[in-house]
Design a protein around this motif. Sequence first.
Motif, PDB file in Angstrom:
ATOM      1  N   GLU A  34       0.838  -1.209   0.000  1.00  0.00           N
ATOM      2  CA  GLU A  34       0.000   0.000   0.000  1.00  0.00           C
ATOM      3  C   GLU A  34       0.867   1.251   0.000  1.00  0.00           C
ATOM      4  OE1 GLU A  34      -2.837   0.049   3.111  1.00  0.00           O
ATOM      5  OE2 GLU A  34      -3.922  -1.721   2.419  1.00  0.00           O
ATOM      6  N   TYR A  35       1.902   1.264   0.849  1.00  0.00           N
ATOM      7  CA  TYR A  35       2.778   2.438   0.874  1.00  0.00           C
ATOM      8  C   TYR A  35       3.574   2.543  -0.421  1.00  0.00           C
ATOM      9  CZ  TYR A  35       6.223   5.908   2.068  1.00  0.00           C
ATOM     10  OH  TYR A  35       7.006   7.041   2.038  1.00  0.00           O
ATOM     11  N   PHE A  36       4.069   1.421  -0.926  1.00  0.00           N
ATOM     12  CA  PHE A  36       4.803   1.403  -2.195  1.00  0.00           C
ATOM     13  C   PHE A  36       3.957   2.060  -3.288  1.00  0.00           C
ATOM     14  CE2 PHE A  36       6.322  -0.207  -6.177  1.00  0.00           C
ATOM     15  CZ  PHE A  36       7.669  -0.517  -6.016  1.00  0.00           C
ATOM     16  N   SER A  37       2.683   1.657  -3.389  1.00  0.00           N
ATOM     17  CA  SER A  37       1.798   2.197  -4.429  1.00  0.00           C
ATOM     18  C   SER A  37       1.501   3.669  -4.183  1.00  0.00           C
ATOM     19  CB  SER A  37       0.500   1.398  -4.481  1.00  0.00           C
ATOM     20  OG  SER A  37       0.757   0.056  -4.823  1.00  0.00           O
ATOM     21  N   TYR A  38       1.286   4.034  -2.924  1.00  0.00           N
ATOM     22  CA  TYR A  38       1.010   5.440  -2.587  1.00  0.00           C
ATOM     23  C   TYR A  38       2.166   6.335  -3.022  1.00  0.00           C
ATOM     24  CZ  TYR A  38       1.337   9.567   0.418  1.00  0.00           C
ATOM     25  OH  TYR A  38       1.503  10.859   0.886  1.00  0.00           O
ATOM     26  N   LEU A  39       3.382   5.957  -2.658  1.00  0.00           N
ATOM     27  CA  LEU A  39       4.539   6.790  -2.972  1.00  0.00           C
ATOM     28  C   LEU A  39       4.782   6.843  -4.480  1.00  0.00           C
ATOM     29  CD1 LEU A  39       6.819   8.465  -1.738  1.00  0.00           C
ATOM     30  CD2 LEU A  39       8.196   6.384  -1.652  1.00  0.00           C
ATOM     31  N   LYS A  40       4.675   5.700  -5.129  1.00  0.00           N
ATOM     32  CA  LYS A  40       4.857   5.659  -6.582  1.00  0.00           C
ATOM     33  C   LYS A  40       3.846   6.573  -7.273  1.00  0.00           C
ATOM     34  CE  LYS A  40       3.934   2.545 -10.442  1.00  0.00           C
ATOM     35  NZ  LYS A  40       3.548   1.162 -10.822  1.00  0.00           N
ATOM     36  N   ASN A  41       2.575   6.460  -6.916  1.00  0.00           N
ATOM     37  CA  ASN A  41       1.533   7.250  -7.570  1.00  0.00           C
ATOM     38  C   ASN A  41       1.694   8.736  -7.272  1.00  0.00           C
ATOM     39  OD1 ASN A  41       0.376   4.977  -8.706  1.00  0.00           O
ATOM     40  ND2 ASN A  41      -0.994   4.630  -6.973  1.00  0.00           N
ATOM     41  N   ARG A  42       2.208   9.038  -6.087  1.00  0.00           N
ATOM     42  CA  ARG A  42       2.419  10.449  -5.756  1.00  0.00           C
ATOM     43  C   ARG A  42       3.468  11.073  -6.671  1.00  0.00           C
ATOM     44  NH1 ARG A  42       4.227  13.315  -0.050  1.00  0.00           N
ATOM     45  NH2 ARG A  42       3.092  15.233  -0.466  1.00  0.00           N
ATOM     46  N   LEU A  43       4.568  10.367  -6.882  1.00  0.00           N
ATOM     47  CA  LEU A  43       5.611  10.900  -7.757  1.00  0.00           C
ATOM     48  C   LEU A  43       5.167  10.902  -9.215  1.00  0.00           C
ATOM     49  CD1 LEU A  43       7.335  10.341  -5.111  1.00  0.00           C
ATOM     50  CD2 LEU A  43       9.263  10.204  -6.681  1.00  0.00           C
ATOM     51  N   LEU A  44       4.393   9.904  -9.627  1.00  0.00           N
ATOM     52  CA  LEU A  44       3.895   9.887 -10.999  1.00  0.00           C
ATOM     53  C   LEU A  44       2.934  11.050 -11.229  1.00  0.00           C
ATOM     54  CD1 LEU A  44       3.283   6.080 -11.691  1.00  0.00           C
ATOM     55  CD2 LEU A  44       5.226   7.495 -12.365  1.00  0.00           C
ATOM     56  N   SER A  45       2.184  11.426 -10.191  1.00  0.00           N
ATOM     57  CA  SER A  45       1.290  12.579 -10.307  1.00  0.00           C
ATOM     58  C   SER A  45       2.091  13.855 -10.507  1.00  0.00           C
ATOM     59  CB  SER A  45       0.420  12.687  -9.048  1.00  0.00           C
ATOM     60  OG  SER A  45      -0.381  13.852  -9.088  1.00  0.00           O
ATOM     61  N   PHE A  46       3.155  14.025  -9.729  1.00  0.00           N
ATOM     62  CA  PHE A  46       4.037  15.181  -9.914  1.00  0.00           C
ATOM     63  C   PHE A  46       4.679  15.138 -11.307  1.00  0.00           C
ATOM     64  CE2 PHE A  46       4.675  15.626  -5.128  1.00  0.00           C
ATOM     65  CZ  PHE A  46       3.958  16.808  -5.052  1.00  0.00           C
ATOM     66  N   ALA A  47       5.078  13.927 -11.739  1.00  0.00           N
ATOM     67  CA  ALA A  47       5.719  13.796 -13.060  1.00  0.00           C
ATOM     68  C   ALA A  47       4.770  14.237 -14.169  1.00  0.00           C
ATOM     69  CB  ALA A  47       6.171  12.353 -13.286  1.00  0.00           C
ATOM     70  N   GLY A  48       3.461  13.997 -13.973  1.00  0.00           N
ATOM     71  CA  GLY A  48       2.474  14.435 -14.956  1.00  0.00           C
ATOM     72  C   GLY A  48       2.438  15.934 -15.110  1.00  0.00           C
ATOM     73  N   ALA A  49       2.890  16.643 -14.069  1.00  0.00           N
ATOM     74  CA  ALA A  49       2.960  18.109 -14.127  1.00  0.00           C
ATOM     75  C   ALA A  49       4.348  18.585 -14.549  1.00  0.00           C
ATOM     76  CB  ALA A  49       2.590  18.705 -12.767  1.00  0.00           C
ATOM     77  N   GLY A  50       5.199  17.654 -14.994  1.00  0.00           N
ATOM     78  CA  GLY A  50       6.519  18.034 -15.492  1.00  0.00           C
ATOM     79  C   GLY A  50       7.613  18.014 -14.440  1.00  0.00           C
ATOM     80  N   ILE A  51       7.316  17.541 -13.216  1.00  0.00           N
ATOM     81  CA  ILE A  51       8.330  17.480 -12.161  1.00  0.00           C
ATOM     82  C   ILE A  51       8.920  16.078 -12.168  1.00  0.00           C
ATOM     83  CG2 ILE A  51       8.800  17.807  -9.703  1.00  0.00           C
ATOM     84  CD1 ILE A  51       6.291  19.553  -9.563  1.00  0.00           C
TER      85      ILE A  51
END
Length: 660
Positions: free
Chosen positions: A398-415
Amino acid sequence: MKKHREKPSILVMENDRLRIGFDLKKGCSISSFADIESGKSLLRQENQILVSGHNTGSITDAKILSVKKVKTRDLHMGSGQTVFVRLELEIDESILQIERRIDLLDHTGAVRIVDTWRSSAPLGGVWYSELGSYRFNLGRIRTSVYDWISCSDQTNHRLVTSSGSGRKCGVLFTVSGKQGGIFVWKEGPVPDSRPVKGKWDFNFHDELLSVTGTGFNSINPREERRSDGIIIGLLEDEKSLLGLRRYQKMRYFRKNYPETAEWTANSWPAFHLNVDEEKIRKELEIAAFCGFNIVTVDDGWFETFMGEVDKNKFPSGMENLSACAQRLGVKLGLWMNPLGLDVRDPRAKLWDGAECHDIRTDTRKWNWVARTPDFKPCETYISEGVRGYFSMDLCNQEYFSYLKNRLLSFAGAGIKNYKFDLYQLDAYNAMTGDEHRHYEAYRNFLDELKKAGITVEMDITRGNRPCFDFGLDYGRLFLENRGRNLKDHRWYEPWISLANLWDAARLAPSQLLELEVFPQLAEYPVDYVLSTALTASPLFFGSLADLSGEQQNKIKIFIKNTREVKIKILQGLIVPAGNRPAKDNWSGMTSLHPEGRGYFIAWRNGKNAGDKHTFNLTGLPLTGKSVQPVYGNAASAILRNKKLEITIKDDLGFSLVEIF
């Protein structure tokens, strides 16, 4: 009658530099290791002893289950050929299966071998198993071991070299003789940053080298453990370690060396936790003016530690700030502790109720906190004196997926650029698994980020996270270069920073090392400070807004005038040259290119160094006989018989020259 055709007993792998034979009747041991140019076999494998408890087994007794040869297809490597060999043997009342991966990359004189273990019964005390033992055919020999000290943020003189005789800890073993030279690289975190810390890695005695240390100490049934790897290659040149450079080019750069020369700015020394949107917008504007590519928002951008973005500090949000950066031609980066979460976060509560139930009979899940077997957090940290956090568990899906999705969300904004810092990964002997399992969970997490185009900058000056391997696979390695017992962490001298780069570049590609530069300090010439990172990834540490207009203009001119040649420098094989940088001496770095061409950077590091110095380039594949100054302070540059004489009149100065 149809004749039965026997399967070949020798597996051969070959490229334009190396021809290797593996004896399939002796557990896929190396039977020959021949330099294509000379045709001579330089070593053979004697054995590989595996250990469990008081029992041992030999890889030469293993049964070969299958052999599969394919083209190399890997997230982290260049082109080449890969062989997968499945082996099976009995040890300690267990059936041990090993999947051996062998990589021979194109145009490299080195082979990489990594084993993955699976066992039918529990095995323990396996760390001191061998990765291999080898006997060399080089005539009278010299040996060396290289180790790297990563124990704290402020440690200098990190590279340690010694004779290779006896038992030694280290990452690199070299042996040279009349017939040639061999390097043996142990692919895993350096000794003091490993999840399991053994007493030695190399044992050289009676001309036999035993390479020891799997990277883990136990294995359970149905569990998979990846061992540390071993790379064996042609040394080429004992001083420059040129063979290692060639291997690393194909190992860590899938296409070629960087085609861009990125300059990064980070304002932590100026702002600390008092960072906000207005300050960062100003940093972005000046970065665009000066020619920087990345501005990293360091610690302090969240409401609670590693929580949501603080809307009081960043009312527009990170997505809009990233869009602003992109309009200016700059990329936004973020600082993160990937394993920390504020103690006030409901998902990081010390006691969440699960501790009230018997874990032997109740399957109720705990929260995300990484806990020791007696339920205490693996890491509790009070940071900057104002906030506390617990360590989270990447083995918790659950934490692995949470952290991964959080960074992928930022990556979608170009970060897509991150600095990972502050975590203590070697403390994770947890309910969900030991330190090795958590290192591997971290590796899997970084794989997911790399697939999404995310680059990670990792601090390698601490002994509790993977240093060099496997960090080299995912981005830049941050060399935090500071002295001890100083008034504040911003203290800096260019030659100390350059010396740590010079040391690290002997073991790792300089292109992947991120080096601090402080051109804001008035006591050093701006060009001289910036030049120390011409072979690396420069990190301006401080607020760009604190620079004077004159300093900003000097930085802009330097970046503009060196950008194209810096790309060419980074595309070469970078080798430290001359003396280790120190106050009042001369030092240098070489960028080697095909057809005997290249670039050389010389630094004069003080008044007492004198105006003139001669660098001996013997041993390097430079056949060019002409030299042309490209940038810097050189009054003259003369090349004769691989002796490069450079004159710099300034007390602190540099000279970049092209050799052709």
